[in-house]
Motif scaffolding. Structure first.
Motif, PDB file in Angstrom:
ATOM      1  N   LEU A 273     -10.657  18.762 -18.069  1.00 54.97           N
ATOM      2  CA  LEU A 273     -11.872  18.447 -17.329  1.00 54.97           C
ATOM      3  C   LEU A 273     -11.531  17.391 -16.268  1.00 54.97           C
ATOM      4  O   LEU A 273     -12.113  16.311 -16.228  1.00 54.97           O
ATOM      5  N   THR A 274     -10.569  17.722 -15.421  1.00 55.81           N
ATOM      6  CA  THR A 274     -10.009  16.729 -14.504  1.00 55.81           C
ATOM      7  C   THR A 274     -10.889  16.464 -13.286  1.00 55.81           C
ATOM      8  O   THR A 274     -10.780  15.402 -12.669  1.00 55.81           O
ATOM      9  N   TRP A 275     -11.752  17.388 -12.905  1.00 50.54           N
ATOM     10  CA  TRP A 275     -12.567  17.166 -11.710  1.00 50.54           C
ATOM     11  C   TRP A 275     -13.534  16.002 -11.904  1.00 50.54           C
ATOM     12  O   TRP A 275     -13.758  15.223 -10.984  1.00 50.54           O
ATOM     13  N   ILE A 276     -14.093  15.872 -13.099  1.00 48.91           N
ATOM     14  CA  ILE A 276     -15.001  14.754 -13.329  1.00 48.91           C
ATOM     15  C   ILE A 276     -14.235  13.436 -13.325  1.00 48.91           C
ATOM     16  O   ILE A 276     -14.752  12.388 -12.903  1.00 48.91           O
ATOM     17  N   GLY A 277     -12.972  13.469 -13.758  1.00 46.06           N
ATOM     18  CA  GLY A 277     -12.168  12.261 -13.717  1.00 46.06           C
ATOM     19  C   GLY A 277     -11.948  11.772 -12.296  1.00 46.06           C
ATOM     20  O   GLY A 277     -12.017  10.572 -12.013  1.00 46.06           O
ATOM     21  N   ASN A 278     -11.700  12.699 -11.379  1.00 43.05           N
ATOM     22  CA  ASN A 278     -11.559  12.340  -9.972  1.00 43.05           C
ATOM     23  C   ASN A 278     -12.822  11.672  -9.445  1.00 43.05           C
ATOM     24  O   ASN A 278     -12.765  10.660  -8.719  1.00 43.05           O
ATOM     25  N   MET A 279     -13.982  12.190  -9.833  1.00 41.93           N
ATOM     26  CA  MET A 279     -15.240  11.607  -9.370  1.00 41.93           C
ATOM     27  C   MET A 279     -15.473  10.224  -9.950  1.00 41.93           C
ATOM     28  O   MET A 279     -15.960   9.315  -9.263  1.00 41.93           O
ATOM     29  N   VAL A 280     -15.134  10.027 -11.223  1.00 32.89           N
ATOM     30  CA  VAL A 280     -15.284   8.700 -11.832  1.00 32.89           C
ATOM     31  C   VAL A 280     -14.391   7.692 -11.114  1.00 32.89           C
ATOM     32  O   VAL A 280     -14.808   6.565 -10.815  1.00 32.89           O
ATOM     33  N   PHE A 281     -13.148   8.077 -10.826  1.00 29.00           N
ATOM     34  CA  PHE A 281     -12.254   7.182 -10.094  1.00 29.00           C
ATOM     35  C   PHE A 281     -12.855   6.798  -8.741  1.00 29.00           C
ATOM     36  O   PHE A 281     -12.783   5.640  -8.327  1.00 29.00           O
ATOM     37  N   MET A 282     -13.438   7.774  -8.060  1.00 31.30           N
ATOM     38  CA  MET A 282     -13.965   7.492  -6.733  1.00 31.30           C
ATOM     39  C   MET A 282     -15.178   6.570  -6.774  1.00 31.30           C
ATOM     40  O   MET A 282     -15.489   5.913  -5.787  1.00 31.30           O
ATOM     41  N   THR A 283     -15.883   6.526  -7.901  1.00 29.19           N
ATOM     42  CA  THR A 283     -16.992   5.577  -8.012  1.00 29.19           C
ATOM     43  C   THR A 283     -16.510   4.147  -8.229  1.00 29.19           C
ATOM     44  O   THR A 283     -17.289   3.201  -8.064  1.00 29.19           O
ATOM     45  N   MET A 284     -15.244   3.977  -8.564  1.00 28.55           N
ATOM     46  CA  MET A 284     -14.722   2.657  -8.891  1.00 28.55           C
ATOM     47  C   MET A 284     -13.836   2.058  -7.803  1.00 28.55           C
ATOM     48  O   MET A 284     -13.880   0.854  -7.546  1.00 28.55           O
ATOM     49  N   ASP A 285     -13.016   2.887  -7.158  1.00 26.51           N
ATOM     50  CA  ASP A 285     -11.928   2.352  -6.344  1.00 26.51           C
ATOM     51  C   ASP A 285     -12.392   1.574  -5.123  1.00 26.51           C
ATOM     52  O   ASP A 285     -11.882   0.480  -4.842  1.00 26.51           O
ATOM     53  N   TRP A 286     -13.330   2.118  -4.364  1.00 27.36           N
ATOM     54  CA  TRP A 286     -13.650   1.500  -3.077  1.00 27.36           C
ATOM     55  C   TRP A 286     -14.397   0.183  -3.209  1.00 27.36           C
ATOM     56  O   TRP A 286     -14.237  -0.716  -2.368  1.00 27.36           O
ATOM     57  N   SER A 287     -15.199   0.018  -4.240  1.00 32.69           N
ATOM     58  CA  SER A 287     -15.841  -1.293  -4.428  1.00 32.69           C
ATOM     59  C   SER A 287     -14.801  -2.355  -4.743  1.00 32.69           C
ATOM     60  O   SER A 287     -14.929  -3.517  -4.320  1.00 32.69           O
ATOM     61  N   ASP A 288     -13.738  -1.975  -5.462  1.00 32.13           N
ATOM     62  CA  ASP A 288     -12.675  -2.928  -5.770  1.00 32.13           C
ATOM     63  C   ASP A 288     -11.964  -3.405  -4.505  1.00 32.13           C
ATOM     64  O   ASP A 288     -11.525  -4.550  -4.422  1.00 32.13           O
ATOM     65  N   VAL A 289     -11.836  -2.521  -3.505  1.00 32.88           N
ATOM     66  CA  VAL A 289     -11.195  -2.903  -2.249  1.00 32.88           C
ATOM     67  C   VAL A 289     -11.951  -4.058  -1.605  1.00 32.88           C
ATOM     68  O   VAL A 289     -11.359  -5.078  -1.221  1.00 32.88           O
TER      69      VAL A 289
END
Length: 415
Positions: A273-289
């Motif tokens: 179920l890797t597509w949902i993992g990609n979406m979860v990552f994208m909800t996290m990464d840019w705020s950290d930047v």
């Protein structure tokens, strides 16, 4: 004047105290940047003699084998560099020998350096499945990320901090950590957007992740993206769990966050179920930047840039870590039954795992992640509210936000 100073102190508290996912304070410093011997940065002669060995990164190797079994290679650049170079040298030697002598097997060291388990579809397109050799890849890249992290913090951002006038040791270390966070999450954020653009789930179109389950054949990009993120978070978790660096005041929340992140990555990868993992990552990464950028501007005393960047961070955090994340929770809860009927069973041989109770197993870690994010979100708005409407902000500062005055601050006062 005092009101402005209090507001600045409160924003500083927010930047130093919120979401410390990437800030590491060395064992020689207390969380507030003060030296553990209570000298407030004014080193005694004996402390000066010990300062080199107390530094968390450049303290020097105690020997390759000793660094390996004590896990010091995660803190010593020389050791992690040697560990990642050895397989590369052996790999190249094998390739050179294979040009002269026919070898009965393929280069076994390639599984350390590159993703494994390729399959070729009918159209000749190469994709990848998961397999046990992925563990070898993960282990090697944990070492790689240890060195990459040390390289950027020690040899790039520490000198940059000193160049721009930061003299306090604790600030230099934190500046380096935030600089590395910016580099990592910009790179992986762009990589994640590229991966998502190739999937039916662009842009957060959640339905295909259920209706087109299982996603057991992965493009080279998404498999590399997944495993590299896994290696990064595993390395971060090991640093926390082994207490290789001074624990922060929100240590428990960080451990929970890292554990849940690894849980999400591991399970979603295992059950295809890797597509949902990609979406979860994208909800996290840019705020950290933008959080890391705001902190860096704060350490450089660039108040306007820090405030603007922090405002952007709050907007991205609100949208990505809450709106989009809650939308993912809604999708899990309401669209799980869109999984094809034949795949709604526990059958590893067929690559399907989504029996009915897996709905709750997928929903639970995303919800736990949301709870941790809400904890930090509450702290963001509490401090910002006090910054705007409060009158006794200086009294509200916690111990770990009271920065000792380093040489840079003292010089400004003398001027």
């Amino acid at each position: 004047m005092s009101s402005a100073r209090e507001r600045r102190g409160s924003i500083t508290k927010t930047l130093n105290n919120i979401d410390g996912l990437h800030t590491a304070v060395p064992a020689s410093l207390e969380p507030n940047g003060k030296h553990a011997n209570g000298t407030n940065g004014k080193a005694s002669p004996s402390h000066k003699r010990r300062r080199t060995e107390l530094k968390p990164y450049d303290s020097g190797s105690l020997g390759m084998w000793r660094d390996m079994y004590t896990m010091r290679w995660m803190r010593v650049p020389e050791s992690s560099l040697k560990m990642l170079l050895v397989p590369i040298v052996l790999y190249l030697n094998w390739e050179l020998v294979a040009r002269v002598i026919d070898t009965p097997i393929a280069n076994p060291l390639s599984h350390l350096l590159f993703i494994s388990h390729p399959v070729t579809s009918k159209g000749g397109v190469v994709s990848y499945r998961k397999g046990y050799l992925d563990i070898v890849f993960l282990a090697y890249w944990v070492v790689c990320f240890s060195f990459i992290r040390l390289f950027w913090t020690v040899y790039v951002f520490h000198p940059m901090a000193k160049y721009f006038g930061i003299r306090n040791e604790g600030k230099i270390i934190r500046f380096g950590e935030q600089g590395y966070a910016v580099v990592y999450f910009v790179v992986m954020g762009l990589f994640g957007l590229h991966v998502m653009s190739q999937l039916p789930t662009w842009y957060f179109n959640c339905t295909p992740q259920w209706s087109q389950y299982p996603q057991w054949e992965m493009t080279p990009a998404i498999k590399s993206y997944y495993l590299l993120h896994f290696a990064y978070w595993l390395q971060q978790f090991l640093v926390l769990a082994l207490r290789l660096e001074k624990p922060r005041r929100d240590y428990i929340e960080l451990v929970i966050h890292h554990f849940v992140t690894l849980w999400l990555i591991g399970w979603s990868y295992l059950i295809n179920l890797t597509w949902i993992g990609n979406m979860v990552f994208m909800t996290m990464d840019w705020s950290d930047v933008f959080l890391a950028l705001a902190k860096m501007f704060n350490y450089l005393n660039r108040e306007t840039a820090s405030a603007v960047t922090f405002a952007i961070f709050v907007g991205i955090w609100s949208y990505a870590r809450h709106y989009l994340n809650i939308y993912l929770l809604w999708s899990v809860w309401t669209e799980f039954d869109l999984v094809p009927a034949w795949a709604q069973k526990w059958s590893p041989q067929e690559g399907v795992w989504l029996v009915w109770w897996m709905k709750y197993q997928i929903w639970a870690p995303i919800m736990l992640l949301q709870i941790v994010n809400l904890f930090w979100y509450f702290r963001i708005w509490r401090v910002l509210f006090r910054a705007v409407f409060g009158s006794q902000l200086a009294d509200e500062r916690s111990d770990d936000e009271d920065e000792p005055e380093g040489d840079d601050d003292a010089a400004k006062k003398r001027q």
